[in-house]
Motif scaffolding. Structure first.
Motif, short mmCIF file in Angstrom:
data_model
loop_
_atom_site.label_atom_id
_atom_site.label_comp_id
_atom_site.label_asym_id
_atom_site.label_seq_id
_atom_site.Cartn_x
_atom_site.Cartn_y
_atom_site.Cartn_z
N ALA A 21 41.94 47.43 60.59
CA ALA A 21 43.26 47.14 60.03
C ALA A 21 43.24 46.50 58.65
N LEU A 22 42.09 46.30 58.04
CA LEU A 22 42.05 45.66 56.73
C LEU A 22 42.83 46.47 55.70
N GLU A 23 43.70 45.79 54.94
CA GLU A 23 44.45 46.46 53.90
C GLU A 23 44.35 45.69 52.59
N ILE A 24 44.19 46.45 51.51
CA ILE A 24 44.11 45.89 50.16
C ILE A 24 45.53 45.69 49.64
N GLN A 25 45.73 44.67 48.81
CA GLN A 25 47.01 44.48 48.13
C GLN A 25 46.80 44.22 46.65
N ASP A 26 47.84 44.55 45.89
CA ASP A 26 47.80 44.28 44.46
C ASP A 26 48.27 42.85 44.20
N VAL A 27 47.47 42.07 43.51
CA VAL A 27 47.83 40.68 43.20
C VAL A 27 47.80 40.42 41.70
N THR A 28 48.00 41.50 40.94
CA THR A 28 47.93 41.39 39.48
C THR A 28 48.89 40.33 38.95
N ASN A 29 50.11 40.31 39.46
CA ASN A 29 51.12 39.38 38.94
C ASN A 29 50.76 37.92 39.20
N GLU A 34 45.78 41.61 30.43
CA GLU A 34 46.39 41.88 29.12
C GLU A 34 45.87 43.18 28.52
N ASN A 35 44.63 43.52 28.84
CA ASN A 35 44.01 44.74 28.32
C ASN A 35 44.18 45.94 29.25
N GLY A 36 45.05 45.81 30.25
CA GLY A 36 45.37 46.95 31.10
C GLY A 36 44.73 46.97 32.47
N SER A 37 43.97 45.96 32.82
CA SER A 37 43.33 45.93 34.13
C SER A 37 44.33 45.51 35.21
N VAL A 38 43.97 45.78 36.44
CA VAL A 38 44.74 45.32 37.60
C VAL A 38 43.81 44.50 38.49
N VAL A 39 44.39 43.73 39.41
CA VAL A 39 43.60 42.95 40.35
C VAL A 39 43.97 43.37 41.77
N ARG A 40 42.95 43.77 42.52
CA ARG A 40 43.13 44.11 43.92
C ARG A 40 42.46 43.03 44.76
N ALA A 41 43.11 42.65 45.87
CA ALA A 41 42.57 41.63 46.77
C ALA A 41 42.38 42.22 48.15
N LEU A 42 41.28 41.82 48.80
CA LEU A 42 40.91 42.35 50.11
C LEU A 42 40.58 41.19 51.04
N PRO A 43 41.21 41.12 52.23
CA PRO A 43 40.90 40.03 53.16
C PRO A 43 39.51 40.19 53.77
#
Length: 589
Positions: free
Chosen positions: A295-303, A318-327
């Motif tokens: 059941a592990l799900e990734i979420q976007d935590v860029t903000n 700032e340079n266009g990257s995103v941040v993904r978080a995984l439990p």
């Protein structure tokens, strides 16, 4: 009495005691007990024990007879004593007291032992594949494959599909992989291509007025080998239907898949095949072939990291990257976090950030820089407990998704979160019609160019091409893609426009796909289809890690047939007949 056998080697039972019988097969195993020799005789169906004592004229012949020799034995069926009964064999209560022996074919020294599961390596196994296939596991895999195909065929006919065979020699077509080319003797300087798939032919079958088609289709692609992909050739259940929407294809395919997996596996099958959009799959699972057994799900935590105190991520954003978080359930220790970081570096990433949660606190460099409030906000967001961790991937959207997706599988494997005895399927839908080439910046097809864009011509004329979705779909099982399919673009004007957006003039469509585009101009029904991979289905059912284990005569990873010595050179006469000259500077291997 029959020349070779009255029974097969799996048939004799206690009720056959005192019967005069004849069996033929291979000498599977011998056990010399001094005055007695026991021989396990094997055929395709099973084993029967044969016993010969020292008074028998064939005793010394048996004594020196090599394993895997083919023999015919005659004798009387006798009951085994209680202490010698073999409960693991259907024939374990009886044995044959030998009276006559005929050696049909004597084997020489074996390069691999048939009666052993020892791994002799790819080269030996494939060079002597006919011996390898005598072994129980490979033999059973090929029998399974045959039974699976027959079940699929019967179910497809039951559902009203007609089976046709499409051409093997056809024209080269830009369908994503390299073609295998065949030179024409009668048309020198021209080449046929072996079909990468019957794509155009099956669509033309629909235009020809047939309503439902299928075949167990051979496909040929000059691709590199992978564990789940055979180099050179593979087989698929190819099907196409007229007057259908996407859901109609799903409803046709699901009963076939369910029947096969229920019939040939003891594992349970989740009856619900959820529909997951490509966008959601890439976000939640990091790829478009999610394993839903955990059941592990990734979420976007860029903000959360935007303009935060953790400057490494903030500047990347700032340079266009995103941040993904995984439990990471029960991953809340420094040693686990360090191992994950080292693993990520081994995958080519700079590393993998983490936060460790314990007693309403958050630990680690990210937590220290981000602050306790935002750290605990993410703890709540992911519904984490003390002793859990959160891992982060910061990069371009595709790179961040890829690393997080791989980490998801790693954590589930390491923590034994994967449910083992179940098949979980899903449909991945709403693929983007187009994508931008990262090197050239040009818009190109992201998947199948023959797919119908959602919104049709209006979407092509008025929407940003990168926002247009296609009626494309994949069927996935336990993290393995089983098939791709689509509702087809059957309208010539829409096809010309789609190719124009991808940078191709109308002449390209006319020249590359003349039969199909011309056929569509004479009245084409809406149609769609899919092609589940036979090899991958059997691989899953057999629980084999490598696809070659379920293919009768597979090639090596270098696309070589060591048994038949293919590919090989041809002589000058053959080259002359074909009108071909070889570049003498090219080294022939």
């Amino acid at each position: 009495m029959h020349k070779y056998r009255t029974h097969k080697c799996n048939e004799l039972r206690i009720e056959n005691v005192n019967d005069q019988v004849k069996l033929s097969g291979w000498v599977h195993r011998k056990r010399d007990h001094g005055q007695l020799i026991f021989v396990d005789l094997r055929d395709h169906y099973g084993l029967t024990q044969v016993v010969v004592d020292s008074s028998n004229k064939n005793f010394f012949i048996f004594e020196s007879l090599p394993l895997e020799s083919v023999i015919t034995v005659s004798g009387i069926v006798v009951e085994r004593s209680d202490e010698t009964i073999n409960d693991n064999l259907p024939t374990g209560e009886i044995e044959i007291n030998l009276s006559e022996l005929e050696i049909i074919s004597q084997s020489k020294a074996l390069p691999l032992q048939v009666n052993s599961d020892e791994d002799y390596g790819e080269e030996t196994r494939l060079k002597f594949r006919y011996l390898d296939l005598r072994r129980s596991r490979p033999h059973e895999n090929i029998v399974l494959r045959s039974n699976v195909i027959q079940t699929i065929r019967n179910k497809m006919l039951e559902l009203g599909f007609l089976e046709f065979q499409t051409p093997i020699l056809t024209a080269s077509s830009p369908e994503g992989a390299r073609d295998f080319l065949v030179p024409s003797r009668l048309n020198k300087g021209k080449f046929y291509a072996l079909p990468q798939a019957p794509q155009q032919f099956k669509q033309l079958i629909m235009v020809s007025g047939f309503d439902k088609y299928f075949q167990i289709a051979p496909c040929f692609r000059d691709e590199d080998s992978r564990a789940d992909r055979s180099p050179g050739e593979f087989y698929q259940l190819d099907l196409e239907m007229s007057y259908v929407e996407q859901e109609d294809v799903f409803q046709a395919v699901e009963p076939v898949i369910k029947e096969v997996f229920k019939k040939f596996s003891d594992k349970s099958i989740d009856e619900i095949f959820p529909r997951i959009t490509y966008k959601d799959s890439m976000l939640k699972y990091g790829n478009d072939k999610p394993d839903l057994r955990f059941a592990l799900e990734i979420q976007d935590v860029t903000n959360i990291f935007r303009n935060s105190g953790f400057t490494i991520f903030a500047k990347s954003i700032e340079n266009g990257s995103v941040v993904r978080a995984l439990p990471g359930p029960n991953c809340g220790s420094r040693s686990v976090a360090d191992r994950m970081n080292s693993w990520a570096q081994g995958e080519g990433a700079p590393g993998m950030g983490y936060i460790i949660f314990s007693e309403n606190s958050a630990k680690g460099p990210i937590a220290n820089a981000l602050g306790i409030e935002k750290s605990l906000e993410m703890k709540t967001l992911f519904n984490l407990n003390d002793g859990d961790a959160l891992f982060f991937s910061c990069a371009s959207e595709s790179e961040a998704a890829d690393l997080a997706g791989k980490a998801r599988v790693k954590i589930a494997t390491d923590r034994e979160l994967i449910e083992k005895n179940i098949f979980k399927f899903c449909w991945i839908v709403d693929y983007p019609m187009f994508e931008k080439d990262e090197n050239t910046g040009k818009v190109e097809f992201s998947h199948n160019p023959f797919s119908m864009p959602q919104g049709g011509m209006e979407a092509l004329l008025n929407e940003n091409p990168l926002d247009i979705l296609a009626y494309q779909y994949d069927l996935v099982c336990n993290g393995i893609e089983l098939s791709s399919g689509a509702i087809r673009n059957h309208v010539p004007e829409i096809m010309y426009k789609a190719f124009e957006i991808a940078g191709h003039k109308p002449e390209v469509v006319d020249n590359k796909f003349p039969a199909m585009i011309n056929a569509f101009k004479f009245g084409a029904p809406p149609h769609g289809g899919i092609a589940p991979g036979i090899d991958r289905i059997v691989m899953l059912l057999a629980e084999e890690p490598n696809i070659r284990e379920v293919i009768l005569f597979p090639m090596t990873g270098k696309a070589e047939d060591l048994m038949m010595n293919a590919p090989n050179e041809i002589n000058d006469f053959q080259l002359k007949e074909l009108g071909i000259k070889l570049d003498k500077k090219t080294k022939l291997n």
